[in-house]
Design a protein around this motif. Structure first.
Motif, PDB file in Angstrom:
ATOM      1  N   ARG A  38       0.851  -1.200   0.000  1.00  0.00           N
ATOM      2  CA  ARG A  38       0.000   0.000   0.000  1.00  0.00           C
ATOM      3  C   ARG A  38       0.879   1.239   0.000  1.00  0.00           C
ATOM      4  O   ARG A  38       1.774   1.365   0.837  1.00  0.00           O
ATOM      5  CB  ARG A  38      -0.900   0.040   1.232  1.00  0.00           C
ATOM      6  N   VAL A  39       0.557   2.161  -0.904  1.00  0.00           N
ATOM      7  CA  VAL A  39       1.389   3.353  -1.088  1.00  0.00           C
ATOM      8  C   VAL A  39       0.764   4.568  -0.407  1.00  0.00           C
ATOM      9  O   VAL A  39      -0.442   4.795  -0.512  1.00  0.00           O
ATOM     10  CB  VAL A  39       1.592   3.642  -2.594  1.00  0.00           C
ATOM     11  N   GLY A  40       1.610   5.330   0.290  1.00  0.00           N
ATOM     12  CA  GLY A  40       1.172   6.566   0.936  1.00  0.00           C
ATOM     13  C   GLY A  40       1.935   6.775   2.220  1.00  0.00           C
ATOM     14  O   GLY A  40       2.696   5.905   2.635  1.00  0.00           O
ATOM     15  N   PRO A  41       1.747   7.932   2.856  1.00  0.00           N
ATOM     16  CA  PRO A  41       2.374   8.141   4.165  1.00  0.00           C
ATOM     17  C   PRO A  41       1.813   7.110   5.155  1.00  0.00           C
ATOM     18  O   PRO A  41       0.597   6.943   5.245  1.00  0.00           O
ATOM     19  CB  PRO A  41       1.954   9.563   4.554  1.00  0.00           C
ATOM     20  N   ALA A  42       2.695   6.433   5.872  1.00  0.00           N
ATOM     21  CA  ALA A  42       2.240   5.330   6.721  1.00  0.00           C
ATOM     22  C   ALA A  42       1.270   5.797   7.807  1.00  0.00           C
ATOM     23  O   ALA A  42       0.428   5.022   8.254  1.00  0.00           O
ATOM     24  CB  ALA A  42       3.435   4.607   7.335  1.00  0.00           C
ATOM     25  N   LEU A  43       1.377   7.078   8.221  1.00  0.00           N
ATOM     26  CA  LEU A  43       0.406   7.561   9.214  1.00  0.00           C
ATOM     27  C   LEU A  43      -1.003   7.451   8.647  1.00  0.00           C
ATOM     28  O   LEU A  43      -1.944   7.105   9.365  1.00  0.00           O
ATOM     29  CB  LEU A  43       0.713   9.015   9.611  1.00  0.00           C
ATOM     30  N   ASP A  44      -1.145   7.731   7.334  1.00  0.00           N
ATOM     31  CA  ASP A  44      -2.464   7.659   6.692  1.00  0.00           C
ATOM     32  C   ASP A  44      -2.885   6.222   6.416  1.00  0.00           C
ATOM     33  O   ASP A  44      -4.022   5.838   6.675  1.00  0.00           O
ATOM     34  CB  ASP A  44      -2.454   8.433   5.364  1.00  0.00           C
ATOM     35  N   THR A  45      -1.954   5.414   5.872  1.00  0.00           N
ATOM     36  CA  THR A  45      -2.339   4.044   5.516  1.00  0.00           C
ATOM     37  C   THR A  45      -2.605   3.214   6.782  1.00  0.00           C
ATOM     38  O   THR A  45      -3.483   2.348   6.776  1.00  0.00           O
ATOM     39  CB  THR A  45      -1.275   3.375   4.626  1.00  0.00           C
ATOM     40  N   MET A  46      -1.882   3.511   7.851  1.00  0.00           N
ATOM     41  CA  MET A  46      -2.160   2.794   9.110  1.00  0.00           C
ATOM     42  C   MET A  46      -3.501   3.235   9.695  1.00  0.00           C
ATOM     43  O   MET A  46      -4.259   2.412  10.211  1.00  0.00           O
ATOM     44  CB  MET A  46      -1.046   3.024  10.138  1.00  0.00           C
ATOM     45  N   ALA A  47      -3.799   4.538   9.606  1.00  0.00           N
ATOM     46  CA  ALA A  47      -5.100   5.021  10.091  1.00  0.00           C
ATOM     47  C   ALA A  47      -6.229   4.358   9.304  1.00  0.00           C
ATOM     48  O   ALA A  47      -7.261   3.984   9.877  1.00  0.00           O
ATOM     49  CB  ALA A  47      -5.177   6.536   9.974  1.00  0.00           C
ATOM     50  N   ALA A  48      -6.010   4.168   7.993  1.00  0.00           N
ATOM     51  CA  ALA A  48      -7.024   3.493   7.165  1.00  0.00           C
ATOM     52  C   ALA A  48      -7.194   2.045   7.611  1.00  0.00           C
ATOM     53  O   ALA A  48      -8.316   1.530   7.660  1.00  0.00           O
ATOM     54  CB  ALA A  48      -6.627   3.569   5.693  1.00  0.00           C
ATOM     55  N   LEU A  49      -6.082   1.382   7.962  1.00  0.00           N
ATOM     56  CA  LEU A  49      -6.174   0.006   8.438  1.00  0.00           C
ATOM     57  C   LEU A  49      -6.940  -0.066   9.759  1.00  0.00           C
ATOM     58  O   LEU A  49      -7.703  -1.012   9.997  1.00  0.00           O
ATOM     59  CB  LEU A  49      -4.769  -0.598   8.606  1.00  0.00           C
ATOM     60  N   VAL A  50      -6.749   0.939  10.625  1.00  0.00           N
ATOM     61  CA  VAL A  50      -7.484   0.974  11.895  1.00  0.00           C
ATOM     62  C   VAL A  50      -8.985   1.082  11.614  1.00  0.00           C
ATOM     63  O   VAL A  50      -9.798   0.390  12.239  1.00  0.00           O
ATOM     64  CB  VAL A  50      -7.004   2.151  12.784  1.00  0.00           C
ATOM     65  N   GLU A  51      -9.353   1.913  10.631  1.00  0.00           N
ATOM     66  CA  GLU A  51     -10.771   2.043  10.272  1.00  0.00           C
ATOM     67  C   GLU A  51     -11.333   0.751   9.712  1.00  0.00           C
ATOM     68  O   GLU A  51     -12.435   0.336  10.052  1.00  0.00           O
ATOM     69  CB  GLU A  51     -10.953   3.155   9.237  1.00  0.00           C
ATOM     70  N   GLU A  52     -10.541   0.112   8.837  1.00  0.00           N
ATOM     71  CA  GLU A  52     -10.986  -1.165   8.257  1.00  0.00           C
ATOM     72  C   GLU A  52     -11.197  -2.205   9.340  1.00  0.00           C
ATOM     73  O   GLU A  52     -12.107  -3.025   9.269  1.00  0.00           O
ATOM     74  CB  GLU A  52      -9.945  -1.687   7.251  1.00  0.00           C
ATOM     75  N   LYS A  53     -10.328  -2.168  10.351  1.00  0.00           N
ATOM     76  CA  LYS A  53     -10.443  -3.145  11.441  1.00  0.00           C
ATOM     77  C   LYS A  53     -11.756  -2.915  12.183  1.00  0.00           C
ATOM     78  O   LYS A  53     -12.456  -3.873  12.525  1.00  0.00           O
ATOM     79  CB  LYS A  53      -9.246  -3.006  12.391  1.00  0.00           C
ATOM     80  N   ALA A  54     -12.098  -1.638  12.409  1.00  0.00           N
ATOM     81  CA  ALA A  54     -13.322  -1.311  13.144  1.00  0.00           C
ATOM     82  C   ALA A  54     -14.562  -1.601  12.301  1.00  0.00           C
ATOM     83  O   ALA A  54     -15.530  -2.189  12.784  1.00  0.00           O
ATOM     84  CB  ALA A  54     -13.300   0.162  13.546  1.00  0.00           C
ATOM     85  N   GLU A  55     -14.526  -1.215  11.019  1.00  0.00           N
ATOM     86  CA  GLU A  55     -15.718  -1.308  10.177  1.00  0.00           C
ATOM     87  C   GLU A  55     -15.926  -2.691   9.590  1.00  0.00           C
ATOM     88  O   GLU A  55     -17.021  -3.244   9.631  1.00  0.00           O
ATOM     89  CB  GLU A  55     -15.626  -0.298   9.022  1.00  0.00           C
ATOM     90  N   ALA A  56     -14.859  -3.250   9.050  1.00  0.00           N
ATOM     91  CA  ALA A  56     -14.996  -4.525   8.341  1.00  0.00           C
ATOM     92  C   ALA A  56     -14.626  -5.696   9.239  1.00  0.00           C
ATOM     93  O   ALA A  56     -14.604  -6.839   8.809  1.00  0.00           O
ATOM     94  CB  ALA A  56     -14.113  -4.518   7.101  1.00  0.00           C
ATOM     95  N   ASN A  57     -14.298  -5.383  10.514  1.00  0.00           N
ATOM     96  CA  ASN A  57     -13.932  -6.439  11.446  1.00  0.00           C
ATOM     97  C   ASN A  57     -12.731  -7.239  10.931  1.00  0.00           C
ATOM     98  O   ASN A  57     -12.664  -8.454  11.105  1.00  0.00           O
ATOM     99  CB  ASN A  57     -15.137  -7.355  11.681  1.00  0.00           C
ATOM    100  N   ALA A  58     -11.796  -6.541  10.261  1.00  0.00           N
ATOM    101  CA  ALA A  58     -10.601  -7.202   9.721  1.00  0.00           C
ATOM    102  C   ALA A  58      -9.783  -7.798  10.873  1.00  0.00           C
ATOM    103  O   ALA A  58      -9.753  -7.248  11.974  1.00  0.00           O
ATOM    104  CB  ALA A  58      -9.761  -6.200   8.939  1.00  0.00           C
TER     105      ALA A  58
END
Ligand code: SAH
Ligand code: DHB
Ligand code: MG
Length: 227
Positions: A115-135
């Motif tokens: 995944r490409v981007g500043p890791a602060l952003d891509t990690m924040a997106a992963l945190v959201e995915e974990k909450a929303e999609a129960n990843a």
């Protein structure tokens, strides 16, 4: 012989006996150099350490912060069992492209997502995915991007990890500068703030191990997320 030369010779000695040559790992380094990426991947003995740790804890989901050409990624991805997955985060589009080619050549392209981007952003997106999609949470995180942001990456890594997960952070000793209270280099300030943060967090238990080798004098931090 200088000390640094001796450290390099010991890495070669260990690699010749315990690691051996691997065409895909060699090609990943050669491809990275050819594309102009800096020669700052982990050493072969360090890569194998990462792999053994991942295998030792039976990691099925691995997160890496800082891909470069995917050299450490290949070591870690090869520890995954069938069905295991790895996500690796990289700022530079060019590095990600080189890494994808190296990962594909090494036969792990299918199980690794770059995944490409500043890791602060891509990690924040992963945190959201974990909450929303129960990843599923990660079993192991390897933090090896810009050093200024290590405390923030570690905090996000804990949020993305299961209890008992292992979080490994590279370059936390920096020629011993970590112990210099007068340090002004932002990278050193990053690893110092990281140690202060670890000292104040009841949710993790950690240690730092100093290392010497072909990459000079540095160290890894190992932290386990408490249950
Ligand atoms: N883990 C690799 C080496 C990583 S070098 C290996 O051992 O093979 C550090 C990488 O972090 C570089 O590719 C750099 O582009 C990337 N990086 C730097 N700042 C970043 C950021 N803010 N977000 C994500 N990646 C970053
Ligand atoms: C650098 C980064 C690393 O991750 C490393 O292991 C060594 C050097 C650097 O940015 O110089
Ligand atoms: Mg590093």
């Amino acid at each position: 012989m200088s000390q640094a030369q001796r450290w390099g010779e010991v890495d070669d000695y260990v690699a010749e006996r315990l690691i051996g040559r691997d065409a895909d790992l060699d090609a990943a380094l050669a491809g990275s150099a050819e594309a102009g990426l800096p020669p700052i991947a982990v050493s072969a003995p360090q890569g194998k350490l990462l792999q053994l740790l991942a295998r030792g804890i039976g990691a099925r989901r691995i997160l890496e912060v800082g891909t470069l050409g995917g050299y450490s990624t290949i070591w870690l991805a090869r520890a995954l069992p069938d069905g295991g997955r790895m996500v690796t985060l990289e700022l530079a589009d060019q590095h990600a492209r080189v890494a994808r080619a190296n990962l594909k050549r090494a036969g792990v392209g299918d199980r690794v997502e770059v995944r490409v981007g500043p890791a602060l952003d891509t990690m924040a997106a992963l945190v959201e995915e974990k909450a929303e999609a129960n990843a599923e949470p990660f079993d192991l995180v390897f933090i090896d991007a810009d050093k200024e942001n290590i405390p923030a990456y570690f905090d996000l890594a804990v949020k993305l990890s299961r209890p008992g997960a292992l979080i490994i952070t590279d370059n936390v000793v920096r020629d011993g500068a970590v112990a210099d209270a007068a340090a002004v280099d932002p990278r050193v300030l990053g690893v110092r703030a990281f140690h202060e943060m670890l000292a104040s967090r009841p949710d993790v238990e950690a240690t730092t191990i100093q290392t010497v080798g072909s990459k000079g004098y540095d160290g890894f931090n190992l932290a386990v997320v408490n249950g």
